[in-house]
Motif scaffolding. Structure first.
Motif, PDB file in Angstrom:
ATOM      1  N   ARG A   1      -0.766  36.249  14.823  1.00 28.42           N
ATOM      2  CA  ARG A   1       0.535  35.763  13.998  1.00 28.42           C
ATOM      3  C   ARG A   1       0.299  34.440  13.428  1.00 28.42           C
ATOM      4  NH1 ARG A   1       5.361  37.935  15.510  1.00 28.42           N
ATOM      5  NH2 ARG A   1       6.353  36.668  13.803  1.00 28.42           N
ATOM      6  N   PHE A   2       0.487  34.196  11.954  1.00 31.05           N
ATOM      7  CA  PHE A   2       0.642  32.723  11.939  1.00 31.05           C
ATOM      8  C   PHE A   2       1.841  32.199  12.039  1.00 31.05           C
ATOM      9  CE2 PHE A   2      -2.378  34.391   8.458  1.00 31.05           C
ATOM     10  CZ  PHE A   2      -3.373  33.605   8.735  1.00 31.05           C
ATOM     11  N   THR A   3       1.777  30.839  12.482  1.00 26.93           N
ATOM     12  CA  THR A   3       3.105  30.087  12.954  1.00 26.93           C
ATOM     13  C   THR A   3       3.990  29.793  11.678  1.00 26.93           C
ATOM     14  OG1 THR A   3       1.834  28.114  12.911  1.00 26.93           O
ATOM     15  CG2 THR A   3       1.796  29.153  14.898  1.00 26.93           C
ATOM     16  N   PRO A   4       5.137  29.596  11.903  1.00 27.66           N
ATOM     17  CA  PRO A   4       6.114  29.374  10.642  1.00 27.66           C
ATOM     18  C   PRO A   4       5.651  28.162   9.915  1.00 27.66           C
ATOM     19  CG  PRO A   4       7.518  30.006  12.744  1.00 27.66           C
ATOM     20  CD  PRO A   4       5.899  29.723  13.153  1.00 27.66           C
ATOM     21  N   CYS A   5       5.029  27.147  10.565  1.00 27.99           N
ATOM     22  CA  CYS A   5       4.707  26.018   9.913  1.00 27.99           C
ATOM     23  C   CYS A   5       3.392  26.130   9.037  1.00 27.99           C
ATOM     24  CB  CYS A   5       4.451  24.844  11.051  1.00 27.99           C
ATOM     25  SG  CYS A   5       3.191  24.993  12.177  1.00 27.99           S
ATOM     26  N   GLY A   6       2.731  27.269   9.399  1.00 34.09           N
ATOM     27  CA  GLY A   6       1.515  27.382   8.479  1.00 34.09           C
ATOM     28  C   GLY A   6       0.389  26.599   8.998  1.00 34.09           C
ATOM     29  N   ARG A   7       0.444  26.076  10.141  1.00 36.42           N
ATOM     30  CA  ARG A   7      -0.723  25.265  10.589  1.00 36.42           C
ATOM     31  C   ARG A   7      -1.638  25.949  11.562  1.00 36.42           C
ATOM     32  NH1 ARG A   7       0.636  20.509  13.429  1.00 36.42           N
ATOM     33  NH2 ARG A   7       2.952  21.490  13.779  1.00 36.42           N
ATOM     34  N   PHE A   8      -1.094  26.771  12.316  1.00 38.05           N
ATOM     35  CA  PHE A   8      -1.626  27.512  13.250  1.00 38.05           C
ATOM     36  C   PHE A   8      -1.934  28.948  13.110  1.00 38.05           C
ATOM     37  CE2 PHE A   8       0.099  23.877  15.199  1.00 38.05           C
ATOM     38  CZ  PHE A   8      -1.112  23.113  15.519  1.00 38.05           C
ATOM     39  N   LEU A   9      -2.990  29.827  13.292  1.00 39.81           N
ATOM     40  CA  LEU A   9      -3.020  31.365  13.478  1.00 39.81           C
ATOM     41  C   LEU A   9      -3.279  31.261  15.037  1.00 39.81           C
ATOM     42  CD1 LEU A   9      -3.392  33.972  12.469  1.00 39.81           C
ATOM     43  CD2 LEU A   9      -5.884  33.657  12.486  1.00 39.81           C
ATOM     44  N   LEU A  10      -2.287  32.224  15.766  1.00 38.38           N
ATOM     45  CA  LEU A  10      -2.397  32.654  17.050  1.00 38.38           C
ATOM     46  C   LEU A  10      -2.933  33.953  17.277  1.00 38.38           C
ATOM     47  CD1 LEU A  10       0.940  30.830  18.054  1.00 38.38           C
ATOM     48  CD2 LEU A  10      -1.108  29.906  18.025  1.00 38.38           C
ATOM     49  N   ALA A  11      -3.513  34.285  18.474  1.00 40.95           N
ATOM     50  CA  ALA A  11      -4.087  35.313  18.464  1.00 40.95           C
ATOM     51  C   ALA A  11      -3.894  35.729  20.119  1.00 40.95           C
ATOM     52  CB  ALA A  11      -5.443  35.768  18.195  1.00 40.95           C
ATOM     53  N   ALA A  12      -3.301  36.831  20.473  1.00 43.51           N
ATOM     54  CA  ALA A  12      -3.144  37.406  21.833  1.00 43.51           C
ATOM     55  C   ALA A  12      -4.697  38.017  22.380  1.00 43.51           C
ATOM     56  CB  ALA A  12      -2.045  38.442  21.948  1.00 43.51           C
ATOM     57  N   GLY A  13      -5.136  37.286  23.528  1.00 42.48           N
ATOM     58  CA  GLY A  13      -6.668  37.598  24.019  1.00 42.48           C
ATOM     59  C   GLY A  13      -6.402  38.462  25.493  1.00 42.48           C
ATOM     60  N   HIS A  14      -7.678  39.487  25.539  1.00 46.26           N
ATOM     61  CA  HIS A  14      -7.729  39.975  26.538  1.00 46.26           C
ATOM     62  C   HIS A  14      -8.301  39.186  27.743  1.00 46.26           C
ATOM     63  CE1 HIS A  14      -7.958  44.736  26.032  1.00 46.26           C
ATOM     64  NE2 HIS A  14      -7.114  44.064  25.304  1.00 46.26           N
ATOM     65  N   ASP A  15      -8.467  37.943  27.328  1.00 36.89           N
ATOM     66  CA  ASP A  15      -8.655  36.863  28.481  1.00 36.89           C
ATOM     67  C   ASP A  15      -7.575  36.343  29.206  1.00 36.89           C
ATOM     68  OD1 ASP A  15      -7.925  35.555  26.071  1.00 36.89           O
ATOM     69  OD2 ASP A  15      -9.920  34.523  26.228  1.00 36.89           O
ATOM     70  N   GLY A  16      -6.533  36.636  28.926  1.00 33.16           N
ATOM     71  CA  GLY A  16      -5.269  36.090  29.548  1.00 33.16           C
ATOM     72  C   GLY A  16      -4.873  34.574  28.642  1.00 33.16           C
ATOM     73  N   ARG A  17      -5.387  34.653  27.616  1.00 33.97           N
ATOM     74  CA  ARG A  17      -5.131  33.245  26.810  1.00 33.97           C
ATOM     75  C   ARG A  17      -4.441  33.587  25.417  1.00 33.97           C
ATOM     76  NH1 ARG A  17     -10.495  29.936  27.217  1.00 33.97           N
ATOM     77  NH2 ARG A  17     -11.570  31.990  26.415  1.00 33.97           N
ATOM     78  N   VAL A  18      -3.831  32.738  24.857  1.00 34.41           N
ATOM     79  CA  VAL A  18      -3.490  32.781  23.452  1.00 34.41           C
ATOM     80  C   VAL A  18      -4.329  31.843  22.854  1.00 34.41           C
ATOM     81  CG1 VAL A  18      -1.535  32.163  21.869  1.00 34.41           C
ATOM     82  CG2 VAL A  18      -1.161  33.129  24.030  1.00 34.41           C
ATOM     83  N   ARG A  19      -5.200  32.507  21.982  1.00 37.96           N
ATOM     84  CA  ARG A  19      -5.994  31.589  20.997  1.00 37.96           C
ATOM     85  C   ARG A  19      -5.515  31.084  19.792  1.00 37.96           C
ATOM     86  NH1 ARG A  19     -11.528  33.391  21.956  1.00 37.96           N
ATOM     87  NH2 ARG A  19     -11.982  34.233  23.853  1.00 37.96           N
ATOM     88  N   ARG A  20      -6.100  29.788  19.471  1.00 33.72           N
ATOM     89  CA  ARG A  20      -5.268  29.038  18.581  1.00 33.72           C
ATOM     90  C   ARG A  20      -6.502  28.573  17.496  1.00 33.72           C
ATOM     91  NH1 ARG A  20      -2.846  23.901  19.668  1.00 33.72           N
ATOM     92  NH2 ARG A  20      -4.697  23.299  20.697  1.00 33.72           N
ATOM     93  N   PHE A  21      -6.059  28.893  16.193  1.00 31.98           N
ATOM     94  CA  PHE A  21      -6.960  28.454  15.192  1.00 31.98           C
ATOM     95  C   PHE A  21      -6.323  27.589  14.228  1.00 31.98           C
ATOM     96  CE2 PHE A  21      -7.925  32.684  16.650  1.00 31.98           C
ATOM     97  CZ  PHE A  21      -9.434  32.481  16.874  1.00 31.98           C
ATOM     98  N   ASP A  22      -6.948  26.748  13.683  1.00 27.82           N
ATOM     99  CA  ASP A  22      -6.586  25.748  12.632  1.00 27.82           C
ATOM    100  C   ASP A  22      -6.617  26.484  11.244  1.00 27.82           C
ATOM    101  OD1 ASP A  22      -6.048  23.543  10.976  1.00 27.82           O
ATOM    102  OD2 ASP A  22      -7.574  22.423  11.422  1.00 27.82           O
ATOM    103  N   ALA A  23      -5.177  26.784  10.739  1.00 27.37           N
ATOM    104  CA  ALA A  23      -5.132  27.495   9.680  1.00 27.37           C
ATOM    105  C   ALA A  23      -5.126  26.634   8.413  1.00 27.37           C
ATOM    106  CB  ALA A  23      -3.604  28.391   9.878  1.00 27.37           C
ATOM    107  N   THR A  24      -5.044  25.453   8.594  1.00 23.71           N
ATOM    108  CA  THR A  24      -5.376  24.402   7.413  1.00 23.71           C
ATOM    109  C   THR A  24      -6.557  24.376   6.916  1.00 23.71           C
ATOM    110  OG1 THR A  24      -5.677  22.386   8.641  1.00 23.71           O
ATOM    111  CG2 THR A  24      -3.517  23.091   8.339  1.00 23.71           C
ATOM    112  N   ALA A  25      -7.642  24.928   7.608  1.00 20.92           N
ATOM    113  CA  ALA A  25      -9.088  24.671   7.175  1.00 20.92           C
ATOM    114  C   ALA A  25      -9.469  26.111   6.731  1.00 20.92           C
ATOM    115  CB  ALA A  25      -9.958  24.388   8.406  1.00 20.92           C
ATOM    116  N   ASP A  26     -10.097  26.324   5.702  1.00 24.09           N
ATOM    117  CA  ASP A  26     -10.789  27.415   5.214  1.00 24.09           C
ATOM    118  C   ASP A  26     -11.465  28.452   6.240  1.00 24.09           C
ATOM    119  OD1 ASP A  26      -9.650  26.972   2.796  1.00 24.09           O
ATOM    120  OD2 ASP A  26     -11.705  26.021   1.808  1.00 24.09           O
ATOM    121  N   ASP A  27     -12.306  27.779   6.992  1.00 25.50           N
ATOM    122  CA  ASP A  27     -13.065  28.608   8.012  1.00 25.50           C
ATOM    123  C   ASP A  27     -12.310  28.761   9.302  1.00 25.50           C
ATOM    124  OD1 ASP A  27     -13.008  25.808   8.853  1.00 25.50           O
ATOM    125  OD2 ASP A  27     -15.327  25.948   9.324  1.00 25.50           O
TER     126      ASP A  27
END
Length: 276
Positions: free
Chosen positions: A30-56
């Motif tokens: 899911r993208f966060t409402p602020c648009g700054r992060f992409l969050l992903a639910a992982g099989h490793d027991g963690r919520v992965r976070r990605f910087d959605a302001t960068a192209d990569d």
């Protein structure tokens, strides 16, 4: 809207961008409402976070605290009449896992302690989590055949509803926030009134279920209301067989006013199985 499905598919078919390779399975993103992060639910027991302001989409430090697979996440919607920074639900994510934990914490600050957590919110796997339109209530459901409604601000339990037939796969709050609806493995969608705590009615999405080879196949995998609140959409598959499950991805559309099914939309081939 007069556009047919083929026209809509042409207009809105997603175009693949740059893939982000991960080292293990992710259940949802899911993208966060602020648009700054992409969050992903992982099989490793963690919520992965990605910087959605960068192209990569570079990966940031993940959010820890879950023990089992993180199954689903819910994020408060940014409302025109109430900016997120004016509510207690600013920059938080609600996440659930296969060990029965419900957790609320900041998605922006990886070092912040959780707002609150309930390690035993359900007896076993929590399959879905949903926020009410106002962001004040959070609902969960799971394999223990219950639906529970919690205060989003402190995690206290407000309601509990029992589903008599089978595990509950999906849920959503009604647009007026007066009730919650939940879909189960057998294609039954039930509506419970929050004020009285009593069941109101049920919808039959039986086309999304099949008993085959000693296996219950399908179920209502996702519930979504249309933006105008007049239609209830139930996603899953039209099962053809069990074992190695086969089925056509499908969405059943119901009138929220009458509770009657108005159409079924098929979204793929038999081997594509579930619409999520």
């Amino acid at each position: 809207m007069s556009d047919d499905l083929a026209t809509l598919k042409t207009r809105f078919e997603p175009k693949e961008g740059k893939p982000v390779q991960e080292d293990r399975q992710l259940n949802s993103a899911r993208f966060t409402p602020c648009g700054r992060f992409l969050l992903a639910a992982g099989h490793d027991g963690r919520v992965r976070r990605f910087d959605a302001t960068a192209d990569d989409l570079p990966e940031l430090k993940p959010l820890a605290g879950h023990n089992g697979w993180v199954q689903r996440m819910a994020l408060p919607a940014k409302r025109d009449d109430a900016p997120l920074d004016d509510t207690p639900m600013d920059e938080v994510v609600f996440s659930v896992d296969s060990w029965g934990q419900l957790r609320c914490g900041s998605y922006a600050d990886d070092a912040a302690p959780p707002r609150w957590s309930n390690p035993a919110a359900h007896n076993g796997w929590i399959l879905d989590v949903a926020l009410s339109p106002s962001g004040k209530l959070v609902a969960t459901c799971g394999v223990d055949r219950t639906v529970r409604v919690w205060s989003a601000s402190d995690g206290s339990k407000l309601h509990e509803f029992s589903n008599p037939d089978g595990e509950v796969l999906s849920l959503a709050f009604a647009p007026d926030e007066a009730s919650v609806v939940a879909g189960d493995l057998f294609g039954i969608v039930r509506q419970w009134d929050l004020a009285s705590g009593k069941p109101v009615r049920q919808f039959s999405a039986a086309d999304l279920h099949k008993s085959d080879r000693l296996q219950e196949v399908g179920g209502v995998r996702r519930i979504v209301f249309s933006p105008d609140g007049q239609q209830l959409l139930c996603a899953g598959t039209k099962p053809k067989g069990g074992g190695n499950v086969q089925g056509v991805p499908a969405i059943m559309v119901f009138s929220w006013e009458t509770g009657q099914a108005t159409k079924t939309i098929e979204l793929g081939k038999e081997g594509d199985v579930f619409a999520e």
